[in-house]
Design an enzyme around this catalytic site. Sequence first.
Site, PDB file in Angstrom:
ATOM      1  N   GLU A 177       0.893  -1.326   0.037  1.00  0.00           N
ATOM      2  CA  GLU A 177       0.017  -0.241   0.029  1.00  0.00           C
ATOM      3  C   GLU A 177       0.870   1.144  -0.123  1.00  0.00           C
ATOM      4  O   GLU A 177       0.371   2.269  -0.207  1.00  0.00           O
ATOM      5  CB  GLU A 177      -0.723  -0.004   1.516  1.00  0.00           C
ATOM      6  CG  GLU A 177      -0.416   0.030   2.635  1.00  0.00           C
ATOM      7  CD  GLU A 177       0.275  -1.203   3.418  1.00  0.00           C
ATOM      8  OE1 GLU A 177       0.462  -2.212   2.303  1.00  0.00           O
ATOM      9  OE2 GLU A 177       0.201  -1.458   4.186  1.00  0.00           O
ATOM     10  N   SER A 227       8.822  -8.094   5.730  1.00  0.00           N
ATOM     11  CA  SER A 227       9.483  -8.368   7.148  1.00  0.00           C
ATOM     12  C   SER A 227       9.115  -9.707   7.696  1.00  0.00           C
ATOM     13  O   SER A 227       8.010 -10.268   7.485  1.00  0.00           O
ATOM     14  CB  SER A 227       9.080  -6.824   7.883  1.00  0.00           C
ATOM     15  OG  SER A 227       7.685  -7.402   8.141  1.00  0.00           O
ATOM     16  N   CYS A 282      16.886  -6.201   0.292  1.00  0.00           N
ATOM     17  CA  CYS A 282      16.898  -7.194   1.364  1.00  0.00           C
ATOM     18  C   CYS A 282      18.233  -8.021   1.388  1.00  0.00           C
ATOM     19  O   CYS A 282      18.600  -8.958   2.165  1.00  0.00           O
ATOM     20  CB  CYS A 282      15.808  -8.373   1.108  1.00  0.00           C
ATOM     21  SG  CYS A 282      15.678  -8.926  -0.359  1.00  0.00           S
ATOM     22  N   GLU A 383      17.175  -5.790  11.986  1.00  0.00           N
ATOM     23  CA  GLU A 383      17.109  -5.320  10.552  1.00  0.00           C
ATOM     24  C   GLU A 383      16.988  -3.815  10.593  1.00  0.00           C
ATOM     25  O   GLU A 383      16.020  -3.209  10.734  1.00  0.00           O
ATOM     26  CB  GLU A 383      16.290  -6.092   9.611  1.00  0.00           C
ATOM     27  CG  GLU A 383      16.159  -5.443   8.172  1.00  0.00           C
ATOM     28  CD  GLU A 383      15.144  -6.257   7.572  1.00  0.00           C
ATOM     29  OE1 GLU A 383      13.970  -6.476   7.863  1.00  0.00           O
ATOM     30  OE2 GLU A 383      15.463  -6.395   6.054  1.00  0.00           O
TER      31      GLU A 383
HETATM   32  P1  NAD Z   1       6.111  -5.504   5.520  1.00  0.00           P
HETATM   33  O1  NAD Z   1       6.124  -6.872   6.051  1.00  0.00           O
HETATM   34  O2  NAD Z   1       5.663  -4.341   6.527  1.00  0.00           O
HETATM   35  O3  NAD Z   1       4.926  -5.448   4.375  1.00  0.00           O
HETATM   36  C1  NAD Z   1       4.966  -6.568   3.376  1.00  0.00           C
HETATM   37  C2  NAD Z   1       3.489  -6.643   2.945  1.00  0.00           C
HETATM   38  O4  NAD Z   1       2.651  -7.321   4.133  1.00  0.00           O
HETATM   39  C3  NAD Z   1       2.895  -5.661   2.290  1.00  0.00           C
HETATM   40  O5  NAD Z   1       1.975  -5.959   1.198  1.00  0.00           O
HETATM   41  C4  NAD Z   1       1.763  -5.148   3.592  1.00  0.00           C
HETATM   42  O6  NAD Z   1       0.824  -4.484   3.069  1.00  0.00           O
HETATM   43  C5  NAD Z   1       1.601  -6.574   4.245  1.00  0.00           C
HETATM   44  N1  NAD Z   1       1.437  -6.270   5.724  1.00  0.00           N
HETATM   45  C6  NAD Z   1       2.218  -5.415   6.544  1.00  0.00           C
HETATM   46  N2  NAD Z   1       1.725  -5.569   7.789  1.00  0.00           N
HETATM   47  C7  NAD Z   1       0.964  -6.711   7.848  1.00  0.00           C
HETATM   48  C8  NAD Z   1       0.177  -7.213   9.040  1.00  0.00           C
HETATM   49  N3  NAD Z   1       0.372  -7.018  10.214  1.00  0.00           N
HETATM   50  N4  NAD Z   1      -0.542  -8.397   8.768  1.00  0.00           N
HETATM   51  C9  NAD Z   1      -0.850  -8.544   7.292  1.00  0.00           C
HETATM   52  N5  NAD Z   1      -0.106  -8.122   6.210  1.00  0.00           N
HETATM   53  C10 NAD Z   1       0.968  -7.100   6.492  1.00  0.00           C
HETATM   54  O7  NAD Z   1       7.353  -5.066   4.832  1.00  0.00           O
HETATM   55  P2  NAD Z   1       7.920  -3.815   3.950  1.00  0.00           P
HETATM   56  O8  NAD Z   1       8.211  -2.844   4.983  1.00  0.00           O
HETATM   57  O9  NAD Z   1       6.867  -3.565   2.848  1.00  0.00           O
HETATM   58  O10 NAD Z   1       9.216  -4.345   3.120  1.00  0.00           O
HETATM   59  C11 NAD Z   1      10.567  -4.384   3.810  1.00  0.00           C
HETATM   60  C12 NAD Z   1      10.575  -5.873   4.392  1.00  0.00           C
HETATM   61  O11 NAD Z   1      10.681  -6.483   3.347  1.00  0.00           O
HETATM   62  C13 NAD Z   1      12.103  -5.838   4.962  1.00  0.00           C
HETATM   63  O12 NAD Z   1      12.201  -6.725   5.989  1.00  0.00           O
HETATM   64  C14 NAD Z   1      12.755  -6.438   3.897  1.00  0.00           C
HETATM   65  O13 NAD Z   1      13.982  -7.276   4.177  1.00  0.00           O
HETATM   66  C15 NAD Z   1      11.979  -7.462   3.448  1.00  0.00           C
HETATM   67  N6  NAD Z   1      12.200  -8.182   2.061  1.00  0.00           N
HETATM   68  C16 NAD Z   1      12.474  -9.334   2.058  1.00  0.00           C
HETATM   69  C17 NAD Z   1      12.948  -9.763   0.765  1.00  0.00           C
HETATM   70  C18 NAD Z   1      13.417 -11.200   0.578  1.00  0.00           C
HETATM   71  O14 NAD Z   1      13.824 -11.825  -0.398  1.00  0.00           O
HETATM   72  N7  NAD Z   1      13.621 -12.001   1.760  1.00  0.00           N
HETATM   73  C19 NAD Z   1      12.776  -9.038  -0.472  1.00  0.00           C
HETATM   74  C20 NAD Z   1      12.295  -7.820  -0.267  1.00  0.00           C
HETATM   75  C21 NAD Z   1      12.084  -7.268   0.946  1.00  0.00           C
END
Ligand code: NAD
Length: 490
Positions: A177, A227, A282, A383
Amino acid sequence: MSTTLKNYINGEWVKSKNNSLLDVINPSTGLPVGRVSVGCKEDVLDAAESAHQAWESWRNTPATQRVQYLFKMKALLEAHTDEIAAICTQECGKTFAESKAEMTRAVENIEVACGIPTLMQSVFSEDIATGVDEFVIRQPLGVGACISPFNFPIMIPFWFMPYAIACGNTYIVKPSEKVPMTMTRIFELIETLNLPKGVLNMVHGGKETVDAILEHPFIPAISFVGSTPVAKHVYQTGTLNGKRVQAQGGAKNAVVVMPDADEETTVKIIVDSAFGCAGQRCLAASVVITVGEGAQKLTDKIITLAKSKKTGDGMDASADMGPVISAESKIRIEKLIQLGIDQGADLLLDGRGIKVSGHENGNFIGPTILGNVGEHSEVYKTEIFGPVLSMIHVKTLEEAIALINRNRYGNSACIFTRSGAAARKFRHNTLAGNIGVNIGVAAPMAFFPFSGWKESFFGDLHGQSSHAVEFYTQTKVVIERWNDEWSRKF
Ligand code: NAD
């Protein structure tokens, strides 16, 4: 200007059934560039229904025909690279060059998925008994869905979606979002491919949308990237509901520098890895572990090069790195830097308080380097996901590997050395899913799985390549008997 984004369901652009809106903010200016719904269960019900309806006919469309859409999708996205990259930079903050590079990685996955007629092939054993053959068929599962993070708005859905639809599944994409505009534009382009209605759908939103996806009985397969706490929630809830889930989580990537490493190459690659995309990759180098002699000289050179990196608006061609995603993120990162100092780290380079002329409300943090970071300090354990590099010194390679292996994350680990033996020991003993040898961002090509271990991944099969094909298909074993005598009757 503030466009309210729509969902794409059953080949139509539709308003969310939830009227509560979030602003999409340009992290370089702090100004809104669009609005998106917080999402709701009803939107997911509509998308799942549409994808489910479309599945029967799509699964019966020959794979050779299904991939024709992907060939066209590749050409279409390539023709619009600059336009899509500019939207990505506007809402995500990374530089235009970084957005374009992301586009290349997305397209690579479409290219690999075009090979589905071959990739979906399986095994056949003739005469397991006289006149009896046994073989495996790979079939699609139904409706798949991916839930993606903010940091790669273009690429990440393509780790999954092209494979899923090529295998005969229908699909729902749920962008972050925070960065929903890029995927919306991609879907506007995808619409011109005239895929059968319902094969590809997009729903916007946050937690409520995700939770509805995790519960919906028509969606048996879910790919998540984000995350670690959310990855755990998605994995636990999805599997509890009987779904297959692949959930990629957070990271704390270490780079080990041996005394024999090529200094110039190592310094350049580490600085690019740590500060590219403002540290919001990441696979970014987050910790440098220097081994043995020469650590001070290397550290000095890293500081000098990091100082030369220009932080600015992503569309400014002279900027090396853009802002972090949000004002909250900036505050969180700056607090962690302070906590690191309070817990005993040396502040070797301070990127806090950086000003970018004309962008006073942007979320900018310059390259920051902390020395003598302790293993038990918050800054090491957490992180950070920002342009902050921690330095740790150890005496031996074995100590470096043990330190990495004690960390709860295992997304990637890299080593810089001229020694094949050291590189081999590192590759063999390090508990991380993506290993780099003289590489700073060990990002697998689309024809390899994007691995990830420990708390950086929950599940069995990863995104991309043969893993994505296995994830989005189920095997059916067939044992057939055909007696010669039966054919004699004709
Ligand atoms: P995030 O976990 O906040 O959000 C990811 C997705 O989950 C979004 O679409 C969001 O709408 C949804 N979301 C958020 N909180 C939620 C909840 N409580 N319940 C259900 N859905 C929820 O992550 P972010 O801040 O958008 O992205 C950064 C994170 O992603 C970092 O931790 C990074 O390391 C990780 N990441 C990992 C990889 C990998 O390949 N391992 C790749 C890219 C990013």
